[in-house]
Each structure stands twice: as structure tokens, then as C-alpha cells.
Motif scaffolding. Structure first.
Motif, PDB file in Angstrom:
ATOM      1  N   GLU A 135      26.587   0.414  27.391  1.00 34.81           N
ATOM      2  CA  GLU A 135      26.693  -0.986  27.014  1.00 34.81           C
ATOM      3  C   GLU A 135      26.608  -1.952  28.188  1.00 34.81           C
ATOM      4  OE1 GLU A 135      26.586  -1.713  23.862  1.00 34.81           O
ATOM      5  OE2 GLU A 135      26.539   0.442  23.518  1.00 34.81           O
ATOM      6  N   SER A 181      15.489 -15.197  32.323  1.00 36.60           N
ATOM      7  CA  SER A 181      16.516 -14.794  31.372  1.00 36.60           C
ATOM      8  C   SER A 181      17.652 -15.800  31.280  1.00 36.60           C
ATOM      9  CB  SER A 181      17.076 -13.423  31.755  1.00 36.60           C
ATOM     10  OG  SER A 181      17.598 -13.449  33.070  1.00 36.60           O
ATOM     11  N   GLU A 259      24.482 -22.331  26.286  1.00 39.00           N
ATOM     12  CA  GLU A 259      24.977 -21.154  25.577  1.00 39.00           C
ATOM     13  C   GLU A 259      26.272 -21.448  24.832  1.00 39.00           C
ATOM     14  OE1 GLU A 259      25.079 -17.391  24.101  1.00 39.00           O
ATOM     15  OE2 GLU A 259      23.459 -18.203  25.365  1.00 39.00           O
ATOM     16  N   PHE A 312      18.150 -15.480  24.794  1.00 38.64           N
ATOM     17  CA  PHE A 312      18.451 -14.065  24.555  1.00 38.64           C
ATOM     18  C   PHE A 312      17.529 -13.498  23.481  1.00 38.64           C
ATOM     19  CE2 PHE A 312      20.552 -11.451  21.343  1.00 38.64           C
ATOM     20  CZ  PHE A 312      20.663 -10.263  22.047  1.00 38.64           C
ATOM     21  N   ASP A 313      17.333 -14.237  22.375  1.00 40.19           N
ATOM     22  CA  ASP A 313      16.461 -13.761  21.304  1.00 40.19           C
ATOM     23  C   ASP A 313      15.031 -13.598  21.796  1.00 40.19           C
ATOM     24  OD1 ASP A 313      18.526 -13.826  19.316  1.00 40.19           O
ATOM     25  OD2 ASP A 313      18.316 -16.003  19.302  1.00 40.19           O
ATOM     26  N   ALA A 316      14.918 -10.577  24.092  1.00 33.61           N
ATOM     27  CA  ALA A 316      15.080  -9.351  23.306  1.00 33.61           C
ATOM     28  C   ALA A 316      13.806  -8.986  22.559  1.00 33.61           C
ATOM     29  CB  ALA A 316      16.234  -9.507  22.325  1.00 33.61           C
ATOM     30  N   SER A 319      11.783  -6.934  24.914  1.00 30.04           N
ATOM     31  CA  SER A 319      12.446  -5.778  25.489  1.00 30.04           C
ATOM     32  C   SER A 319      12.308  -4.591  24.549  1.00 30.04           C
ATOM     33  CB  SER A 319      13.936  -6.065  25.731  1.00 30.04           C
ATOM     34  OG  SER A 319      14.116  -7.159  26.609  1.00 30.04           O
ATOM     35  N   LEU A 324      18.244  -2.105  24.513  1.00 28.79           N
ATOM     36  CA  LEU A 324      19.184  -3.201  24.306  1.00 28.79           C
ATOM     37  C   LEU A 324      20.604  -2.668  24.120  1.00 28.79           C
ATOM     38  CD1 LEU A 324      17.168  -5.405  21.782  1.00 28.79           C
ATOM     39  CD2 LEU A 324      17.576  -5.894  24.190  1.00 28.79           C
ATOM     40  N   ASP A 328      24.130  -6.572  21.690  1.00 30.24           N
ATOM     41  CA  ASP A 328      22.954  -7.429  21.564  1.00 30.24           C
ATOM     42  C   ASP A 328      22.181  -7.121  20.288  1.00 30.24           C
ATOM     43  OD1 ASP A 328      23.685  -8.555  23.918  1.00 30.24           O
ATOM     44  OD2 ASP A 328      22.137  -7.601  25.146  1.00 30.24           O
ATOM     45  N   ARG A 331      24.013  -8.774  17.506  1.00 29.30           N
ATOM     46  CA  ARG A 331      23.754 -10.217  17.486  1.00 29.30           C
ATOM     47  C   ARG A 331      22.397 -10.532  16.886  1.00 29.30           C
ATOM     48  NH1 ARG A 331      24.430 -12.512  23.346  1.00 29.30           N
ATOM     49  NH2 ARG A 331      23.480 -14.291  22.267  1.00 29.30           N
ATOM     50  N   LEU A 332      21.394  -9.731  17.216  1.00 34.45           N
ATOM     51  CA  LEU A 332      20.062  -9.955  16.663  1.00 34.45           C
ATOM     52  C   LEU A 332      20.061  -9.803  15.142  1.00 34.45           C
ATOM     53  CD1 LEU A 332      17.764  -8.126  19.239  1.00 34.45           C
ATOM     54  CD2 LEU A 332      17.681 -10.539  18.638  1.00 34.45           C
ATOM     55  N   TYR A 347      16.390  -1.731  14.102  1.00 36.38           N
ATOM     56  CA  TYR A 347      17.589  -2.184  14.813  1.00 36.38           C
ATOM     57  C   TYR A 347      18.853  -1.524  14.261  1.00 36.38           C
ATOM     58  CZ  TYR A 347      15.272  -5.850  17.535  1.00 36.38           C
ATOM     59  OH  TYR A 347      14.495  -6.533  18.438  1.00 36.38           O
TER      60      TYR A 347
END
Length: 436
Positions: A135, A181, A259, A312-313, A316, A319, A324, A328, A331-332, A347
Motif C-alpha cells: 500500500e 502528479s 485537494e 489523481f483520477d 490513475a 497507470s 495502484l 486508490d 477511491r476510483l 478494479y
């Protein structure tokens, strides 16, 4: 004849067993450390074999190569930990069995689960370490390793240059010259559609100074008709009718995301609107003629409800999903309810697999102890061979379930959790069967 009395079974002993615990812990840590070191060296050699050619052809420096292999190390360790735990556990217990030490412990009233208590403790601690690696460490080091590789070996010096991102609601198409980022994004182009918030911020209201001039700039051909409307409310409705859902392009010098408040701020840019009168049979070509010349603005602010995607989105989206962190991925999934089902299955499968896999370090003890004790009379070699077969079988089944879950052929929760749950179930069953 002398009466033969039945030998009384010794009482179970649980605590304290300091001498046995220290002895077993020492023997296990020695074997576990040896296995861990051997596997780490093998993984390093594998990385060297696969990547050294690229570094040499790119004339990379020695420091860059060392940095790359060090960044790759945490990702290798997270796979080494459960394998080493299982083999170390079986090696230790099988060695005790071969020397009849397990038999002596049982005869003294010490069960196999109690004798292996310190191994369970180490397994639990290693599980926590593995979770931390998955993590907090591996996502960062893998990304840094990729950057070092791009710069030193592949000569791709702008990893995120000319990055394109399309929002999940398909209303915004972002183009980044060089995506970062965090912090301000420089030189950003956004293709989107007029909204009420844009109208309010770019045109203002009839009470604001310069309102008529802004209408003239946005509607060079219809400004006289619009300004002739005396009722402010009727004028507002007419402007919204003319602009809402029309195409608009923004070219921004600086785009910053707050943020904490989840707010986008676009600063120092200009915009161009497009007319929707160009009707063709192909809908993608409609509205391609400029409605007005470039118009500058100082700042625009958009809330999360207006622009839900964050840097972040965007990051991601480019990526590797497997790289990930679990939080994360969560969150997505939570922040994108309109995500395509195919992508959501991928996911979710990875999410549940990530929850289960680190515990294989702890669960390996449940399987390693009974397998080793079961083969105590045949020696440690058969126990180690059995352990290798079991861990390879577990890895193969887990990967098959992972592929089926990502493809939507299995429920993501079942695909991610089932192999590990079956692994612990079999281990507990064996432990209960061999508890004496």
C-alpha cells in the motif's frame, strides 16, 4: 499377575514455555532469513537479466542502474515474503520432526499448534509488513523505477508529455503538455461544453461593469439582438439558450487543484466558442466554426460537482491498474459511479485480491505446520517439495481467478477472495486434524 495400569496422558501445556518458544523462534528465523535472502538474490538476478541490456544500449550510468534495481526490490520482496514464510515454516517443523523433537513435545503435553506459536506471531508481523509494502512502498518505488528506466534506458524523457484524458461523463477532454502528479499543471487545453457556471463567471450579470462588452465579444453577430432585450431575466435565458451545451475550448496557462476543498482553479487563459449551425450527417463534425475570436480570462473556479475528476483520477487512468494502491482503487470505484462495467470488474477484482493476498504470509503457517508434521517421518525434503507444489498451485489458481474476475466471467469478490479463503480453510482443517 501384576495389574497393568493405563498410562495417563500428560496435561496440555500452554504458558509459559519460554525455552521452547525461544528455541523454535531462533531456528525458524535462521531458516526464514536464509530463504528470504536466496529468493531476493534470485529476483535481483532476474531483473538484471531482463533489463541490463536496455541500460547498456542506452549508455546509462552505474548509479542509474543501481537506483533502478533498488527501486524494483520492494516489489520483489512482497512476492518473496509468503513463499519464504511457507518454506521456512515447513523446513523448521520438518527438521524438528526428523529429529523426533515434535514427538518429544507432544509427549510432554505440548501440542503442535502451541509449539509453533512463535511462528504464527512472526507470520502475523510479516503480513503487516507485506500490507505496508503493497500500500505505501511498492506503488511509489515502482513508479520511480519506471522513471529511472525511461530516463536512463529508454530515453523517454517526458513520461507524461502530451497526456490526454477524457472524463467519465464524456464532457471534458483534457490535453496536458506535461502532466505533473501534484501542484500546478502548466499549458493545459480543455475541450468541453458551455455550462451555467461558465456563463456566470465569463459573462457576469447585467449589473456588472463591462457586461455589454463581453456579450459583444462572445456574440459578435447577435450582440445587437441580445442587448436589445430589456428584461434581464429574459436576456439571461436567451444567452443560456444560445450557449448551453455548445462546444468551447479553453487554453490555460496554469490549472491548480485544491485537494482539500476539491476545487479546480484555471488561471490566465483564453477561450474560443464554436457555433452549432454546421449540420452534417456526421455528428462529430458539427459545430466546428469559431463563433468568436480568442477571449482572455483571469481565473475560473469549478467545484467538485462541476468537475469531479482530480489529478489523481487523471494519473490513475494512465497507470497500470495492478500498480495502484488498494485505497486508490477504492477511491476510483467510489468516485466514478458511471464507470464502464468492464473497467469496474477489473478494479473490483484487483481490490478484493489485494485485500486477501497479503494474508497469505500468515495463512502459510496454517498450511506449513500440518504439512511438515504430516511428513515428519519422511524427512524435510518431502515436506519442502510438498510446500513448493502447494504454493505454486495457490499462485496458479489465484492468477486464473484474477483473470476470470477481470474478464467478468466470475464475480469480482469471489475471484479475488476465494483462492486465499480456500487456502486458509484447508490449512485450518489440516491444523485441526493434526492438533495432537
Amino acid at each position: 499377575m501384576e495389574k497393568i495400569t493405563e498410562q495417563k496422558r500428560p496435561d496440555r501445556r500452554w504458558f509459559p514455555l519460554w525455552i521452547i518458544d525461544r528455541y523454535i523462534l531462533r531456528e525458524f528465523l535462521i531458516k526464514y532469513s536464509i530463504l528470504l535472502l536466496v529468493f531476493i538474490i534470485l529476483f535481483i538476478l532476474n531483473d538484471v537479466y531482463h533489463f541490463i541490456g536496455d541500460f547498456l544500449s542506452g549508455n546509462a550510468s552505474l548509479s542509474a542502474m543501481i537506483a533502478f534495481f533498488l527501486y524494483k526490490l520492494p516489489g520483489n520482496i512482497r512476492f518473496v515474503l509468503p513463499i519464504s514464510m511457507l518454506l521456512g515454516c515447513m523446513w523448521t517443523m520438518a527438521a524438528f520432526g526428523k529429529n523426533l523433537e515434535i514427538t518429544a513435545m507432544r509427549a510432554s503435553g505440548v501440542s503442535v499448534p502451541r509449539a509453533s506459536a512463535m511462528i504464527f506471531v512472526v507470520g502475523f508481523l510479516v503480513t503487516l509488513v507485506n500490507i505496508s509494502f503493497n500500500e505505501k512502498i511498492v506503488p511509489i518505488t515502482e513508479r520511480k523505477a519506471q522513471v529511472v528506466y525511461d530516463l536512463a534506458a529508454d530515453n523517454r524523457r517526458y513520461q507524461h508529455s502530451l497526456l490526454a484524458y477524457r472524463s467519465n461523463d464524456l464532457k471534458r477532454h483534457w490535453l496536458f503538455k506535461t502532466f505533473k502528479s501534484g501542484g500546478d499543471q502548466d499549458a493545459v487545453a480543455i475541450k468541453t461544453f458551455w455550462t451555467k457556471s461558465m456563463i456566470r463567471q465569463l459573462l457576469g450579470s447585467s449589473q456588472d461593469p463591462g457586461y455589454a462588452a463581453r456579450i459583444q465579444a462572445v456574440f459578435p453577430a447577435k450582440s445587437k439582438e441580445l442587448l436589445a432585450i430589456a428584461d434581464p431575466e429574459a436576456l439571461r435565458q436567451k444567452i443560456e439558450y444560445q450557449l448551453l451545451d455548445r462546444k468551447i475550448d479553453f487554453f490555460i496557462k496554469s490549472a491548480n487543484y485544491d485537494e482539500k476543498n476539491k476545487i479546480w482553479m484555471w488561471r490566465d487563459g483564453y477561450f474560443v466558442s464554436y457555433d452549432r449551425s454546421d449540420e452534417t450527417l456526421f455528428s462529430g463534425s458539427r459545430g466546428t466554426s469559431e463563433m468568436h475570436a480568442e477571449i482572455r480570462f483571469d481565473q475560473l473556479v469549478f467545484s467538485e460537482s462541476e468537475i469531479p475528476e482530480s489529478p489523481f483520477d487523471i494519473l490513475a487512468s494512465i497507470s497500470e491498474k495492478d500498480d495502484l494502491p488498494t485505497i486508490d482503487i477504492f477511491r476510483l470505484i467510489r468516485n466514478n459511479p458511471d464507470m464502464a462495467q468492464r473497467v469496474r470488474d477489473i478494479y473490483l477484482t484487483i481490490f478484493f485480491y489485494r485485500l486477501a493476498f497479503p494474508w497469505s504470509c500468515f495463512l502459510a503457517v496454517f498450511l506449513g505446520v500440518p504439512l511438515a508434521v504430516r511428513n515428519e517421518r519422511t524427512g524435510s525434503m518431502l515436506a519442502i517439495i510438498t510446500a513448493i507444489a502447494v504454493i505454486v498451485g495457490y499462485m496458479v489458481v489465484a492468477q486464473i481467478f484474477l483473470v476470470l474476475g477481470k474478464g467478468g466471467h466470475l464475480n469480482p469478490c469471489f475471484a479475488g477472495l476465494a483462492p486465499t479463503l480456500a487456502f486458509i480453510g484447508y490449512g485450518i482443517w489440516r491444523m485441526i486434524g493434526d492438533r495432537t
